[in-house]
Write an enzyme that holds these catalytic residues in place. Sequence first.
Site, PDB file in Angstrom:
ATOM      1  N   THR A  19      32.238  39.129  41.124  1.00  0.00           N
ATOM      2  CA  THR A  19      33.073  39.158  42.332  1.00  0.00           C
ATOM      3  C   THR A  19      32.805  40.396  43.176  1.00  0.00           C
ATOM      4  O   THR A  19      32.609  40.311  44.391  1.00  0.00           O
ATOM      5  CB  THR A  19      34.554  39.101  41.930  1.00  0.00           C
ATOM      6  OG1 THR A  19      34.796  37.915  41.169  1.00  0.00           O
ATOM      7  CG2 THR A  19      35.436  39.097  43.167  1.00  0.00           C
ATOM      8  N   ARG A  51      22.464  37.685  35.525  1.00  0.00           N
ATOM      9  CA  ARG A  51      21.981  36.774  34.483  1.00  0.00           C
ATOM     10  C   ARG A  51      21.334  35.517  35.065  1.00  0.00           C
ATOM     11  O   ARG A  51      20.386  34.988  34.507  1.00  0.00           O
ATOM     12  CB  ARG A  51      23.136  36.390  33.546  1.00  0.00           C
ATOM     13  CG  ARG A  51      23.551  37.495  32.588  1.00  0.00           C
ATOM     14  CD  ARG A  51      24.448  36.940  31.491  1.00  0.00           C
ATOM     15  NE  ARG A  51      25.711  36.466  32.015  1.00  0.00           N
ATOM     16  CZ  ARG A  51      26.826  37.188  32.030  1.00  0.00           C
ATOM     17  NH1 ARG A  51      26.824  38.410  31.545  1.00  0.00           N
ATOM     18  NH2 ARG A  51      27.944  36.687  32.512  1.00  0.00           N
ATOM     19  N   LYS A 112      35.222  51.542  34.499  1.00  0.00           N
ATOM     20  CA  LYS A 112      36.122  52.500  33.841  1.00  0.00           C
ATOM     21  C   LYS A 112      35.927  52.530  32.336  1.00  0.00           C
ATOM     22  O   LYS A 112      36.047  53.574  31.697  1.00  0.00           O
ATOM     23  CB  LYS A 112      37.592  52.232  34.186  1.00  0.00           C
ATOM     24  CG  LYS A 112      38.173  50.901  33.702  1.00  0.00           C
ATOM     25  CD  LYS A 112      37.998  49.822  34.721  1.00  0.00           C
ATOM     26  CE  LYS A 112      38.619  48.501  34.301  1.00  0.00           C
ATOM     27  NZ  LYS A 112      38.394  47.459  35.319  1.00  0.00           N
ATOM     28  N   GLU A 136      34.263  56.152  42.446  1.00  0.00           N
ATOM     29  CA  GLU A 136      35.549  55.962  43.134  1.00  0.00           C
ATOM     30  C   GLU A 136      36.175  54.613  42.804  1.00  0.00           C
ATOM     31  O   GLU A 136      37.394  54.505  42.647  1.00  0.00           O
ATOM     32  CB  GLU A 136      35.343  56.065  44.647  1.00  0.00           C
ATOM     33  CG  GLU A 136      36.618  55.898  45.458  1.00  0.00           C
ATOM     34  CD  GLU A 136      37.636  56.986  45.179  1.00  0.00           C
ATOM     35  OE1 GLU A 136      38.698  56.683  44.593  1.00  0.00           O
ATOM     36  OE2 GLU A 136      37.358  58.145  45.520  1.00  0.00           O
ATOM     37  N   VAL A 139      38.760  53.402  39.364  1.00  0.00           N
ATOM     38  CA  VAL A 139      40.201  53.560  39.176  1.00  0.00           C
ATOM     39  C   VAL A 139      40.932  53.076  40.423  1.00  0.00           C
ATOM     40  O   VAL A 139      40.684  53.557  41.522  1.00  0.00           O
ATOM     41  CB  VAL A 139      40.575  55.031  38.896  1.00  0.00           C
ATOM     42  CG1 VAL A 139      42.092  55.189  38.788  1.00  0.00           C
ATOM     43  CG2 VAL A 139      39.879  55.527  37.636  1.00  0.00           C
ATOM     44  N   GLY A 141      40.860  50.377  42.260  1.00  0.00           N
ATOM     45  CA  GLY A 141      40.205  49.580  43.294  1.00  0.00           C
ATOM     46  C   GLY A 141      40.000  50.294  44.611  1.00  0.00           C
ATOM     47  O   GLY A 141      39.199  51.218  44.715  1.00  0.00           O
ATOM     48  N   ILE A 143      41.978  52.253  46.311  1.00  0.00           N
ATOM     49  CA  ILE A 143      42.723  53.493  46.550  1.00  0.00           C
ATOM     50  C   ILE A 143      41.807  54.688  46.293  1.00  0.00           C
ATOM     51  O   ILE A 143      41.185  54.773  45.235  1.00  0.00           O
ATOM     52  CB  ILE A 143      43.953  53.580  45.618  1.00  0.00           C
ATOM     53  CG1 ILE A 143      44.850  52.362  45.794  1.00  0.00           C
ATOM     54  CG2 ILE A 143      44.742  54.846  45.887  1.00  0.00           C
ATOM     55  CD1 ILE A 143      45.981  52.299  44.793  1.00  0.00           C
ATOM     56  N   GLY A 194      43.962  33.111  38.813  1.00  0.00           N
ATOM     57  CA  GLY A 194      42.846  34.049  38.786  1.00  0.00           C
ATOM     58  C   GLY A 194      43.242  35.510  38.773  1.00  0.00           C
ATOM     59  O   GLY A 194      42.381  36.394  38.877  1.00  0.00           O
ATOM     60  N   LYS A 212      41.576  54.055  32.758  1.00  0.00           N
ATOM     61  CA  LYS A 212      41.689  54.654  34.093  1.00  0.00           C
ATOM     62  C   LYS A 212      42.424  55.987  34.039  1.00  0.00           C
ATOM     63  O   LYS A 212      42.043  56.955  34.706  1.00  0.00           O
ATOM     64  CB  LYS A 212      42.410  53.680  35.029  1.00  0.00           C
ATOM     65  CG  LYS A 212      41.635  52.393  35.284  1.00  0.00           C
ATOM     66  CD  LYS A 212      42.473  51.376  36.032  1.00  0.00           C
ATOM     67  CE  LYS A 212      41.723  50.082  36.258  1.00  0.00           C
ATOM     68  NZ  LYS A 212      42.569  49.035  36.887  1.00  0.00           N
TER      69      LYS A 212
END
Length: 438
Positions: A19, A51, A112, A136, A139, A141, A143, A194, A212
């Site tokens: 993703t 893969r 992480k 960055e 931890v 996402g 922020i 999800g 994290k």
Amino acid sequence: MTLPSSDSPLRVGVAGLGTVGAALARLLLTRAQELSAEGARPLRLTAVSARDASKDRGFDASGLTFHANAADLARDPNVDLVVELIGGEDGAAKSVVEAALETGKPVITANKALLAAHGLQLAALAEKSSVPLLFEAAVAGGIPAIRALRDAVPGQKVTRVSGILNGTCNYILTRMENEGIAFDDVLADAQRLGYAEADPTFDVDGFDTAHKLAILTSLAFGTEIEASDMYVEGIRAITPDDMAAAAELGYRIKLLGVAQLTDTGIEQRVHPTMLPLDSTLAQINGVLNAVAIDTDLLGEIVLSGPGAGGDATAASVLADLQDLARGLEPKPLRLPRGTLRPYQKARMRAHEGGYYVRLSVVDKPGAFAAIAQRMAEHGISLQSIVQRRKPTDTGPHSHQPVIIITHETMELSVREAMDAIVADGHVNAAPQIIRIER
């Protein structure tokens, strides 16, 4: 190796096209001109690794070099830096990062688990090769928590770092509170939508938050990363009754990661916490994350926003890419690896907010008195004790929910008192213990 300052493109290789990796690839391919205008060097995606080369990931990969082996991507002469988005603390993720650093190429990672397990080793390798290791996106996402601790806070004394660091847990707790439904039911719905993995253990049992938190702790206090020596408790035991009781008392339950500097060392812990309804972190709901940094000069700094997802995490990776494009090369863990202090775990101490304790008490004469006696024996002062009788629960083997709120006390005292109460046979289920933050 230091990247030269020039107008030539900075050639990017992305290992892992899940993703986040696919979102990053799309951004690099579709916004190349905008990104180049913002950085000292243009950014160009030249190679990828995954893969399955044939899978449609929403971007045209025909002009890119594909590597089935991620470590080969790191050694590709047409790649100047590597972005690792494979995940996992070992295997291909570790191999590609090590290969890139050993080859003298900067690395950006959102991993992480890898950093919590091998961050010290990788930081040392990055310093030896004189290349950056940036993370960055590892931890919270989108922020900029890492950036705040690395760039904005130095020169100040950080006394505490805390946060809501897992969007899956925050989503589950928010829905449990708003809709009064059980953990298992919300989890099943989160998996369908999800928001939760098929195996949710890593998230709901607190290990993702712990990894994290260990990274934030190292940056905040200048210590070596230590993810294994902390108290970790997840949210599986939280019930709608706990949510209702918290609301009645003026609190909201959140899964917090907390690292606090004390006179005996550093206290690291992950657990459900009751927060006052008007507190900043209590307002963070759904899949959002937040990080609070307490400093001596600025007081509390709170950063909040999307904690996961392709676009949010890819945006954090882009921020690191832009730093490299501008020629910025910060130390991986803010301080040189050799100057990081060994992690020293703090002794258990008094908690400032007291505790919420829910007991399932066997309905027999003397049970309440015996419980109160055990609490007194361990020096625990009770603020309130409430019996929530269930009209349908009667008979010789019935039990009654009892909620106890303590004054400030030692966590060790609470745990020992609960062990004694269980041993006495006055309860028929494990006690629920939740810290209360004032």
